[in-house]
Enzyme design. Structure first.
Site, short mmCIF file in Angstrom:
data_model
loop_
_atom_site.label_atom_id
_atom_site.label_comp_id
_atom_site.label_asym_id
_atom_site.label_seq_id
_atom_site.Cartn_x
_atom_site.Cartn_y
_atom_site.Cartn_z
N GLU A 1 50.30 -49.27 91.94
CA GLU A 1 50.24 -48.59 93.24
C GLU A 1 48.79 -48.26 93.60
O GLU A 1 48.42 -47.11 93.82
CB GLU A 1 51.11 -47.33 93.26
CG GLU A 1 52.58 -47.60 93.06
CD GLU A 1 53.21 -48.45 94.17
OE1 GLU A 1 52.54 -48.72 95.17
OE2 GLU A 1 54.37 -48.87 93.99
N ASP B 1 23.05 -50.49 123.33
CA ASP B 1 23.68 -49.23 123.72
C ASP B 1 22.65 -48.37 124.45
O ASP B 1 21.60 -48.05 123.89
CB ASP B 1 24.21 -48.52 122.48
CG ASP B 1 24.97 -47.25 122.80
OD1 ASP B 1 25.05 -46.88 123.99
OD2 ASP B 1 25.49 -46.63 121.86
N HIS C 1 30.74 -51.45 114.42
CA HIS C 1 29.39 -51.53 114.98
C HIS C 1 29.09 -52.90 115.57
O HIS C 1 28.51 -53.02 116.65
CB HIS C 1 28.37 -51.17 113.89
CG HIS C 1 28.71 -49.90 113.18
ND1 HIS C 1 28.70 -48.68 113.79
CD2 HIS C 1 29.09 -49.68 111.89
CE1 HIS C 1 29.06 -47.74 112.92
NE2 HIS C 1 29.31 -48.33 111.76
N ASP D 1 31.08 -53.29 118.86
CA ASP D 1 30.43 -52.61 119.99
C ASP D 1 29.22 -53.40 120.46
O ASP D 1 29.00 -53.58 121.65
CB ASP D 1 30.01 -51.19 119.58
CG ASP D 1 31.18 -50.23 119.56
OD1 ASP D 1 32.25 -50.57 120.10
OD2 ASP D 1 31.04 -49.13 118.99
N ASP E 1 24.02 -52.23 118.58
CA ASP E 1 24.66 -50.91 118.47
C ASP E 1 23.77 -50.10 117.54
O ASP E 1 23.60 -50.45 116.37
CB ASP E 1 26.07 -51.04 117.90
CG ASP E 1 26.80 -49.70 117.89
OD1 ASP E 1 26.77 -49.01 118.92
OD2 ASP E 1 27.40 -49.35 116.85
#
Length: 418
Positions: A113, A297, A374, A377, A242
């Site tokens: 798990e 940006d 990143h 964007d 970005d």
């Protein structure tokens, strides 16, 4: 399995992952002078899961008379040689670090798990505690991970092993109940009912697919080598930035957009933390990308001015209300986004693993998760002038500005042409 250091067995419920792992472990300890360590995140879950699973494997193999079974503390010992299976919970990591076996080395680590662990770092501590010494001739370490994939694609386990980009030292096998010839008829009926009533739940629980919110972003991704002849005709270059520095990574991306066929090719990237503007400018110039327009940006006008002072052709993104969703929708509706992992590993990783945001009730939002995105964007900024082309909504960049770099560029460019 002998060719690999790490063996990952993942998949849906009742796919036989743990049974396969336990039978293999039992066989290995009956054949080789080694011990095994079996770990779960929480110690009190060991008895009713892996301990019982390994006991069942001993029964399946018909060798119960050859094993000594101790419940407290849990231990399985092969009588003929004294090789042992040791059990530990990771809720007390100091007990794992201090494990030493005098007669035989611990050469097998089975983490059951795996998705119960919150981070890869937690697991790395355990792995490094085991593989710290050289083994004898003919022996090797094997790390086994078994788990049901978490629902969210951004979970660290999915990002690491539910990907096309796997190390040559790692073997990943995905299985479902459909691969298990011993699954009960009652379970098959249960699964088929879920398939009809709740198909998304079926894909996650029974097929082991990380479905996220149930809607997959960027089904138009193609991962392959980008050929030299494709690069040779790349004339519609899109570059974006970005900004980032410490906690958030900086991302520069370079794409070729084939407008006729609506295909986007990832050509190059520059990605990392603590990258100064001066070092970024130096890299862009050394790559010969400084005269191709970069859209960054606009939240950092000082950084944009810094790059302009280094002869980088750059403007700030227009952005505005709805621009994020519009950019992501435009990317999602392209015919194809072609990514070459060897060229742009960070672009590949982010585009492959990103998922849509969900609200507190689990409903899917129309915006991608704002995490580890990143390069996505930066790609939105790079292609901003393509958004709404023909309907007046995109930025129209005058031809005389494209390819023009240096300190002579108008620093208010994005405002003048908004």
């Amino acid at each position: 399995m002998d060719r690999y250091i790490t063996v990952v067995m993942k998949g849906g419920r009742n796919s036989g992952k743990s049974t396969t792992a336990s039978i293999w472990v039992i066989k290995q300890l009956m054949q080789k002078p080694i011990n095994a360590l079996v770990v779960r995140k929480v110690g009190n879950t060991l008895h009713d899961s892996v301990f019982e699973q390994l006991k069942e494997a001993i029964e399946i193999l018909g060798v119960a008379d050859k094993w000594q079974i101790r419940v407290s503390p849990m231990s399985l010992k092969y009588k003929e040689t004294g090789t042992r299976i040791i059990f530990r919970g990771a809720d007390k990591p100091e007990k794992i670090k201090s494990i030493k076996t005098s007669k035989y080395p611990i050469a097998i680590l089975w983490v059951e798990e795996l998705a119960e662990f919150k981070s890869e770092e937690e697991v790395s501590v355990i792995v490094n505690s085991v593989i710290r010494a050289e083994l004898g001739a003919g022996l090797k370490y094997t790390i086994i991970f078994t788990y049901n994939p978490p629902k969210r694609k951004q979970n660290w386990v999915n990002k690491k092993y539910n990907t096309q980009f796997i190390s040559s030292k790692v073997f990943v096998h995905h299985s479902t109940y459909l691969d298990n010839p011993y699954v009960s008829h009652a379970f098959i009926i249960e699964a088929e009912e879920a398939k009809q009533k709740t198909p998304h739940k079926y894909k996650w629980i029974y097929l082991g697919e990380p479905i996220g919110g149930g809607v997959i972003p960027f089904e138009n991704l193609t991962f392959r080598t980008i050929l030299p002849e494709e690069i040779a005709i790349a004339d519609n270059i899109k570059q974006g930035i970005d900004w980032g520095y410490a906690a958030d990574a900086f991302a520069f991306v370079r794409w070729y957009y084939d407008r006729t066929r609506r295909r986007l090719y990832a050509l190059d990237e520059h990605y990392g933390v603590k990258l100064s503007n001066a070092s970024v400018a130096m890299w862009i110039k050394s790559a010969g990308y400084n005269h191709d327009l970069t859209v960054a940006d606009s939240a950092e006008p000082k950084s944009i001015d810094d790059l302009k002072s280094h002869d980088i052709s750059i403007i700030g993104a227009k952005k505005g209300p709805g621009s994020v969703e519009s950019g992501e929708k435009w990317l999602d509706e392209l015919e194809e986004i072609i990514i070459d992992y060897a060229r742009t590993p960070n672009i590949a990783r982010e585009f492959e693993s990103i998922d849509y945001q969900v609200d507190k009730d689990g409903n899917v939002k129309s915006k991608l998760e704002d995490f580890d995105n990143h390069t996505i964007d930066a790609t939105r900024y790079a292609c901003e002038d393509e958004l709404g082309r023909g309907d007046g909504k995109g930025i129209t960049i005058p031809k005389e500005w494209v390819g023009f770099g240096g300190t002579g560029m108008n620093t208010d460019f994005e405002e003048d042409w908004a």
